[in-house]
Design a protein around this motif. Structure first.
Motif, mmCIF file in Angstrom:
data_model
loop_
_atom_site.group_PDB
_atom_site.id
_atom_site.type_symbol
_atom_site.label_atom_id
_atom_site.label_comp_id
_atom_site.label_asym_id
_atom_site.label_seq_id
_atom_site.Cartn_x
_atom_site.Cartn_y
_atom_site.Cartn_z
ATOM 1 N N ASN A 82 0.779 -1.188 0.042
ATOM 2 C CA ASN A 82 0.103 0.041 0.103
ATOM 3 C C ASN A 82 0.813 1.286 -0.025
ATOM 4 N N ASP A 83 0.671 2.080 1.096
ATOM 5 C CA ASP A 83 1.511 3.263 0.996
ATOM 6 C C ASP A 83 2.633 3.274 1.942
ATOM 7 N N ASN A 84 2.765 2.122 2.358
ATOM 8 C CA ASN A 84 4.181 1.943 3.393
ATOM 9 C C ASN A 84 5.214 1.217 2.704
ATOM 10 N N ILE A 85 6.520 1.916 2.781
ATOM 11 C CA ILE A 85 7.778 1.547 2.102
ATOM 12 C C ILE A 85 8.544 0.871 3.414
ATOM 13 N N TYR A 86 9.282 -0.174 3.139
ATOM 14 C CA TYR A 86 10.010 -0.850 4.172
ATOM 15 C C TYR A 86 11.359 -1.153 3.554
ATOM 16 N N GLU A 87 12.437 -0.737 4.343
ATOM 17 C CA GLU A 87 13.795 -0.970 4.011
ATOM 18 C C GLU A 87 14.464 -2.133 4.478
ATOM 19 N N ARG A 88 15.117 -3.137 4.311
ATOM 20 C CA ARG A 88 15.741 -4.070 4.983
ATOM 21 C C ARG A 88 17.322 -3.517 5.237
ATOM 22 N N HIS A 89 17.350 -3.613 6.670
ATOM 23 C CA HIS A 89 18.871 -3.302 7.228
ATOM 24 C C HIS A 89 19.324 -4.151 7.883
ATOM 25 N N GLN A 90 20.585 -4.486 8.227
ATOM 26 C CA GLN A 90 21.235 -5.584 9.023
ATOM 27 C C GLN A 90 21.687 -4.612 10.233
ATOM 28 N N LEU A 91 21.225 -4.933 11.391
ATOM 29 C CA LEU A 91 21.324 -4.068 12.649
ATOM 30 C C LEU A 91 22.108 -4.907 13.684
ATOM 31 N N ARG A 92 23.076 -4.269 14.436
ATOM 32 C CA ARG A 92 23.555 -4.787 15.495
ATOM 33 C C ARG A 92 23.664 -3.592 16.661
ATOM 34 N N PRO A 93 22.964 -4.089 17.764
ATOM 35 C CA PRO A 93 23.014 -3.095 18.743
ATOM 36 C C PRO A 93 24.275 -2.618 19.341
ATOM 37 N N LYS A 94 24.345 -1.307 19.716
ATOM 38 C CA LYS A 94 25.772 -0.725 20.207
ATOM 39 C C LYS A 94 25.794 -0.929 21.765
ATOM 40 N N GLY A 95 24.645 -1.622 22.284
ATOM 41 C CA GLY A 95 24.645 -1.874 23.811
ATOM 42 C C GLY A 95 24.315 -3.160 23.904
ATOM 43 N N ILE A 96 23.499 -3.493 25.165
ATOM 44 C CA ILE A 96 23.022 -4.843 25.751
ATOM 45 C C ILE A 96 21.628 -4.970 25.703
ATOM 46 N N SER A 97 20.891 -4.034 25.570
ATOM 47 C CA SER A 97 19.491 -4.139 25.613
ATOM 48 C C SER A 97 18.659 -4.502 24.357
ATOM 49 N N LEU A 98 17.738 -5.033 24.355
ATOM 50 C CA LEU A 98 16.903 -5.281 23.057
ATOM 51 C C LEU A 98 16.710 -4.059 22.182
ATOM 52 N N LEU A 99 15.932 -3.296 23.038
ATOM 53 C CA LEU A 99 15.612 -1.835 22.276
ATOM 54 C C LEU A 99 16.522 -0.736 22.734
ATOM 55 N N ASP A 100 17.520 -0.957 22.153
ATOM 56 C CA ASP A 100 18.956 -0.195 22.449
ATOM 57 C C ASP A 100 18.657 1.417 21.963
ATOM 58 N N ALA A 101 19.443 2.323 22.670
ATOM 59 C CA ALA A 101 19.203 3.778 22.148
ATOM 60 C C ALA A 101 20.082 3.920 20.924
ATOM 61 N N TYR A 102 20.952 3.040 20.323
ATOM 62 C CA TYR A 102 21.678 3.220 19.489
ATOM 63 C C TYR A 102 21.987 1.663 18.525
ATOM 64 N N TYR A 103 21.806 1.892 17.395
ATOM 65 C CA TYR A 103 21.978 0.495 16.580
ATOM 66 C C TYR A 103 22.894 0.942 15.477
ATOM 67 N N GLU A 104 23.872 -0.047 14.853
ATOM 68 C CA GLU A 104 24.653 0.189 13.970
ATOM 69 C C GLU A 104 24.036 -0.546 12.860
ATOM 70 N N ILE A 105 24.213 0.092 11.450
ATOM 71 C CA ILE A 105 23.783 -0.542 10.368
ATOM 72 C C ILE A 105 25.059 -1.262 9.904
ATOM 73 N N VAL A 106 25.120 -2.662 9.856
ATOM 74 C CA VAL A 106 26.384 -3.542 9.449
ATOM 75 C C VAL A 106 25.972 -4.379 8.137
ATOM 76 N N PRO A 107 26.192 -3.855 6.924
ATOM 77 C CA PRO A 107 25.897 -4.658 5.863
ATOM 78 C C PRO A 107 26.378 -5.975 5.736
ATOM 79 N N ASN A 108 27.441 -6.449 6.280
ATOM 80 C CA ASN A 108 27.878 -7.862 6.115
ATOM 81 C C ASN A 108 27.674 -8.566 7.513
ATOM 82 N N GLY A 109 26.810 -8.161 8.268
ATOM 83 C CA GLY A 109 26.656 -8.801 9.450
ATOM 84 C C GLY A 109 25.431 -8.195 10.251
ATOM 85 N N GLY A 110 25.125 -8.541 11.457
ATOM 86 C CA GLY A 110 23.870 -8.199 12.267
ATOM 87 C C GLY A 110 22.693 -8.883 11.634
ATOM 88 N N GLU A 111 21.623 -8.376 12.343
ATOM 89 C CA GLU A 111 20.344 -8.883 12.053
ATOM 90 C C GLU A 111 19.532 -8.463 11.132
#
Length: 201
Positions: A82-111
């Motif tokens: 519909n009107d919603n666009i989604y991008e796929r990114h591979q993310l790795r948290p910069k801390g230890i909690s699930l919903l961290d304040a910061y995430y890194e986009i890691v093209p060749n790693g991460g979830e």
């Protein structure tokens, strides 16, 4: 008579499930990792009798018929439903909690995860969606990303509103926005994103 009643009841139940499944397809497209865009009907979630279910594979029906396909996040760059666009990114948290304040986009790693693009500009505003297992409702977490930087910063802290301390630090390149965040002029992420894109840099 009882057998006939049970048959009709079960038949109606399965028919209802089939109708629910059909209604969850919406016009859109998928972008393969090759860069090819395929247009057709897309389903990324379905309504069930207990709530919303986010699918782990994107369902796709190509225009003009053809085989239906299912795509995991790692097989797509993006999709539109519909009107919603989604991008796929591979993310790795910069801390230890699930919903961290910061995430890194890691093209060749991460979830690999899909992020909904709420608005795009010098800073892009994303929402990360998931289904709350307690009540089957779809919850979201808000994130910002400047340009093509590999860092995502969490914009909100649930019912408590903007993460003002983090955002003040993140937007050091725009003192006027820092001031408005600190003075609580803005309450919502879209206000912050709009201001940055129109007035900063």
């Amino acid at each position: 008579m009882i057998k006939l009643f049970l048959f009709l009841l079960l038949n109606g139940f399965f028919l209802s499930l089939a109708v629910l499944g059909q209604k969850n397809y919406t016009p859109g497209y998928v972008v393969l990792i090759s860069g090819d865009t395929l247009r057709g009907q897309v389903m990324d979630r379905r309504e069930t009798f207990t709530g919303t279910e986010l699918l782990d594979k994107i369902r796709f029906k190509p225009e003009g018929g053809g085989l239906r396909r299912k795509y995991r996040a790692k097989k797509l760059l993006a999709y539109r439903a519909n009107d919603n666009i989604y991008e796929r990114h591979q993310l790795r948290p910069k801390g230890i909690s699930l919903l961290d304040a910061y995430y890194e986009i890691v093209p060749n790693g991460g979830e690999p995860v899909f992020l909904r693009v709420v608005s795009r500009g010098k800073v892009t505003y994303y929402q990360w969606e998931w289904v709350d297992p307690d009540d089957s409702t779809t919850d979201t977490a808000d994130y910002f990303r400047k340009g093509n930087e590999p860092l995502l910063v969490r914009a909100t802290q649930g019912i408590f509103g903007l993460k003002r301390k983090n955002l003040t630090e993140y937007f050091q390149d725009c003192p006027s926005l820092q001031e408005k965040i600190q003075q609580k002029v803005f309450k919502y992420p879209f206000e912050v994103a709009n201001y940055y894109n129109q007035n900063c840099r």
